[in-house]
Design a protein around this motif. Structure first.
Motif, mmCIF file in Angstrom:
data_model
loop_
_atom_site.group_PDB
_atom_site.id
_atom_site.type_symbol
_atom_site.label_atom_id
_atom_site.label_comp_id
_atom_site.label_asym_id
_atom_site.label_seq_id
_atom_site.Cartn_x
_atom_site.Cartn_y
_atom_site.Cartn_z
ATOM 1 N N ILE A 81 5.887 7.856 8.736
ATOM 2 C CA ILE A 81 5.975 8.408 7.452
ATOM 3 C C ILE A 81 7.202 9.150 7.618
ATOM 4 C CG2 ILE A 81 5.734 9.498 5.161
ATOM 5 C CD1 ILE A 81 3.786 7.127 5.685
ATOM 6 N N LEU A 82 8.363 8.864 6.939
ATOM 7 C CA LEU A 82 9.636 9.421 7.211
ATOM 8 C C LEU A 82 9.821 10.588 5.862
ATOM 9 C CD1 LEU A 82 12.304 9.649 8.871
ATOM 10 C CD2 LEU A 82 13.378 7.942 7.379
ATOM 11 N N LEU A 83 9.891 11.714 6.067
ATOM 12 C CA LEU A 83 9.690 12.775 4.853
ATOM 13 C C LEU A 83 10.506 13.948 5.174
ATOM 14 C CD1 LEU A 83 6.238 14.359 4.505
ATOM 15 C CD2 LEU A 83 7.165 13.593 6.429
ATOM 16 N N ASP A 84 10.829 14.789 4.053
ATOM 17 C CA ASP A 84 11.597 16.119 4.213
ATOM 18 C C ASP A 84 10.543 17.124 4.318
ATOM 19 O OD1 ASP A 84 10.974 16.271 1.651
ATOM 20 O OD2 ASP A 84 13.111 16.007 1.098
ATOM 21 N N ARG A 85 11.196 18.460 4.475
ATOM 22 C CA ARG A 85 10.224 19.567 4.729
ATOM 23 C C ARG A 85 9.628 19.705 3.457
ATOM 24 N NH1 ARG A 85 13.105 23.994 7.926
ATOM 25 N NH2 ARG A 85 13.512 22.255 8.940
ATOM 26 N N PRO A 86 10.270 19.989 2.082
ATOM 27 C CA PRO A 86 9.698 20.272 1.024
ATOM 28 C C PRO A 86 8.405 19.225 0.685
ATOM 29 C CG PRO A 86 11.984 20.522 0.888
ATOM 30 C CD PRO A 86 11.787 20.113 2.297
ATOM 31 N N ALA A 87 8.785 17.984 0.925
ATOM 32 C CA ALA A 87 7.718 17.109 0.811
ATOM 33 C C ALA A 87 6.335 17.310 1.472
ATOM 34 C CB ALA A 87 8.174 15.607 0.885
ATOM 35 N N SER A 88 6.792 17.737 2.820
ATOM 36 C CA SER A 88 5.546 17.840 3.615
ATOM 37 C C SER A 88 4.696 18.936 3.211
ATOM 38 C CB SER A 88 5.835 17.872 5.208
ATOM 39 O OG SER A 88 6.650 19.226 5.310
ATOM 40 N N ALA A 89 5.482 20.040 2.521
ATOM 41 C CA ALA A 89 4.589 21.099 1.907
ATOM 42 C C ALA A 89 3.856 20.809 0.845
ATOM 43 C CB ALA A 89 5.532 22.565 1.688
ATOM 44 N N ALA A 90 4.207 19.951 -0.080
ATOM 45 C CA ALA A 90 3.751 19.437 -1.365
ATOM 46 C C ALA A 90 2.494 18.769 -0.726
ATOM 47 C CB ALA A 90 4.720 18.542 -1.996
ATOM 48 N N LEU A 91 2.523 17.992 0.274
ATOM 49 C CA LEU A 91 1.543 17.122 0.750
ATOM 50 C C LEU A 91 0.322 17.944 1.103
ATOM 51 C CD1 LEU A 91 3.273 14.196 2.380
ATOM 52 C CD2 LEU A 91 1.899 13.958 0.595
ATOM 53 N N GLY A 92 0.614 19.248 1.884
ATOM 54 C CA GLY A 92 -0.267 20.025 2.194
ATOM 55 C C GLY A 92 -1.467 19.363 3.101
ATOM 56 N N ARG A 93 -2.702 19.681 2.345
ATOM 57 C CA ARG A 93 -4.044 19.182 3.163
ATOM 58 C C ARG A 93 -3.886 17.528 3.083
ATOM 59 N NH1 ARG A 93 -8.322 22.413 -0.357
ATOM 60 N NH2 ARG A 93 -7.543 24.674 0.234
ATOM 61 N N ALA A 130 7.013 19.043 14.419
ATOM 62 C CA ALA A 130 6.385 20.445 14.498
ATOM 63 C C ALA A 130 6.811 21.261 13.179
ATOM 64 C CB ALA A 130 6.721 21.254 15.893
ATOM 65 N N GLN A 131 8.148 21.001 12.600
ATOM 66 C CA GLN A 131 8.606 21.603 11.516
ATOM 67 C C GLN A 131 7.826 21.312 10.358
ATOM 68 O OE1 GLN A 131 12.745 21.258 11.644
ATOM 69 N NE2 GLN A 131 13.139 23.143 12.366
ATOM 70 N N LEU A 132 7.378 20.142 10.357
ATOM 71 C CA LEU A 132 6.732 19.381 9.284
ATOM 72 C C LEU A 132 5.085 20.032 9.022
ATOM 73 C CD1 LEU A 132 7.801 15.549 9.137
ATOM 74 C CD2 LEU A 132 8.739 17.548 7.676
ATOM 75 N N ALA A 133 4.791 19.975 10.294
ATOM 76 C CA ALA A 133 3.321 20.459 10.509
ATOM 77 C C ALA A 133 3.154 21.931 10.160
ATOM 78 C CB ALA A 133 2.919 20.310 12.203
ATOM 79 N N VAL A 134 4.153 22.872 10.525
ATOM 80 C CA VAL A 134 4.325 24.300 9.842
ATOM 81 C C VAL A 134 4.304 24.298 8.182
ATOM 82 C CG1 VAL A 134 5.695 26.451 10.019
ATOM 83 C CG2 VAL A 134 5.385 25.038 11.978
ATOM 84 N N ALA A 135 5.287 23.496 7.864
ATOM 85 C CA ALA A 135 5.220 23.280 6.196
ATOM 86 C C ALA A 135 4.123 22.877 5.713
ATOM 87 C CB ALA A 135 6.466 22.413 6.091
ATOM 88 N N ALA A 136 3.348 21.990 6.249
ATOM 89 C CA ALA A 136 2.074 21.614 5.380
ATOM 90 C C ALA A 136 0.923 22.689 5.742
ATOM 91 C CB ALA A 136 1.593 20.138 6.179
ATOM 92 N N LEU A 137 1.109 23.264 6.910
ATOM 93 C CA LEU A 137 -0.151 24.186 7.189
ATOM 94 C C LEU A 137 0.123 25.434 6.365
ATOM 95 C CD1 LEU A 137 -0.660 23.594 10.976
ATOM 96 C CD2 LEU A 137 -2.199 22.936 9.306
ATOM 97 N N THR A 138 1.221 25.820 6.083
ATOM 98 C CA THR A 138 1.475 27.020 5.414
ATOM 99 C C THR A 138 1.676 26.733 3.675
ATOM 100 O OG1 THR A 138 3.985 26.581 5.635
ATOM 101 C CG2 THR A 138 2.843 28.155 7.203
ATOM 102 N N ALA A 139 1.479 25.528 3.333
ATOM 103 C CA ALA A 139 1.461 25.206 1.935
ATOM 104 C C ALA A 139 0.313 25.798 1.049
ATOM 105 C CB ALA A 139 1.192 23.562 1.732
ATOM 106 N N GLY A 140 0.549 26.004 -0.206
ATOM 107 C CA GLY A 140 -0.203 26.967 -0.994
ATOM 108 C C GLY A 140 -1.627 26.224 -1.160
ATOM 109 N N GLU A 141 -2.651 27.194 -1.356
ATOM 110 C CA GLU A 141 -3.937 26.526 -1.425
ATOM 111 C C GLU A 141 -4.211 25.913 -2.742
ATOM 112 O OE1 GLU A 141 -6.816 26.760 0.542
ATOM 113 O OE2 GLU A 141 -5.227 26.896 2.010
ATOM 114 N N SER A 142 -5.100 25.049 -3.152
ATOM 115 C CA SER A 142 -4.989 24.388 -4.412
ATOM 116 C C SER A 142 -5.657 25.271 -5.534
ATOM 117 C CB SER A 142 -6.462 23.362 -4.273
ATOM 118 O OG SER A 142 -6.655 22.899 -5.819
#
Length: 204
Positions: A81-93, A130-142
């Motif tokens: 999957i090709l995505l940007d950092r904001p999208a990875s944060a939104a995907l989160g879990r 790695a940057q996408l992983a950090v963005a995903a892991l720091t995404a807000g809780e539900s």
């Protein structure tokens, strides 16, 4: 030869990616698509080794919904999957759930890293920027409670509030209250929009 199915918005960007991939001696692009709902039937026909997909492909299904079906129907096909950092944060879990079966790489990556990512996925190796992983892991809780998630999951198929109430042993009025709170918490205008937001964020 690694066969690649390319799903990407924008004719210009899609063509550029296809040119980059096809220039490699061990890669060939077998299909170029611009809608998420076209991916599975064409992949089933072409049997690619790797599906390289834009995370925001338009269509009635999201790429997040498409990936499990693609992995199940074509277990030999890797997905990147090709995505940007904001999208990875939104995907989160949801992002965390799909890795490492599905690889993730940022749109800011170099063409060399992208090509190597395709090769890694074809070999069955995990790819996670790695940057996408950090963005995903720091995404807000539900923001949704367990009961609200339960109600929304049952609403996915268009089940009316009365039937959701029956399934959960609640009153229809209580279910409607839950749905109203879900709309407020997700910022959605409709139930369908709330479902899409929650699915994209990995909340249901």
């Amino acid at each position: 030869m690694i066969q690649v199915l390319l799903g990407q918005r924008g004719t210009l960007f899609r063509g550029a990616l296809a040119t980059v991939l096809s220039a490699e001696p061990d890669l060939t692009v077998v299909a170029e698509l611009d809608r998420a709902d076209d991916i599975l039937p064409i992949a089933t026909r072409e049997r690619p080794d790797v599906a390289l997909l834009d995370a925001s492909l338009p269509g009635p299904v999201t790429v997040g919904e498409l990936c499990p079906a693609l992995c199940q129907s074509l277990p030999a096909c890797g997905v990147l999957i090709l995505l940007d950092r904001p999208a990875s944060a939104a995907l989160g879990r949801a992002l965390a759930r799909l890795a490492p079966r599905v690889g993730f790489i940022g749109i800011e990556t170099s063409t060399g890293d992208l090509v190597e990512g395709v090769r890694q996925v074809a070999r069955g190796e995990p790819v996670l920027d790695a940057q996408l992983a950090v963005a995903a892991l720091t995404a807000g809780e539900s923001p949704l409670t367990d009961r609200e998630r339960e109600v929304l999951r049952l609403a996915v198929d268009g089940t009316p509030p009365s039937e959701i109430a029956q399934a959960l042993f609640l009153s229809t009025g209580t279910v409607r209250n839950y749905l109203s709170r879900i709309l407020a918490k997700t910022g959605a205008r409709t139930r369908i929009e709330a479902i899409r937001i929650a699915q994209d964020a990995g909340w249901i």
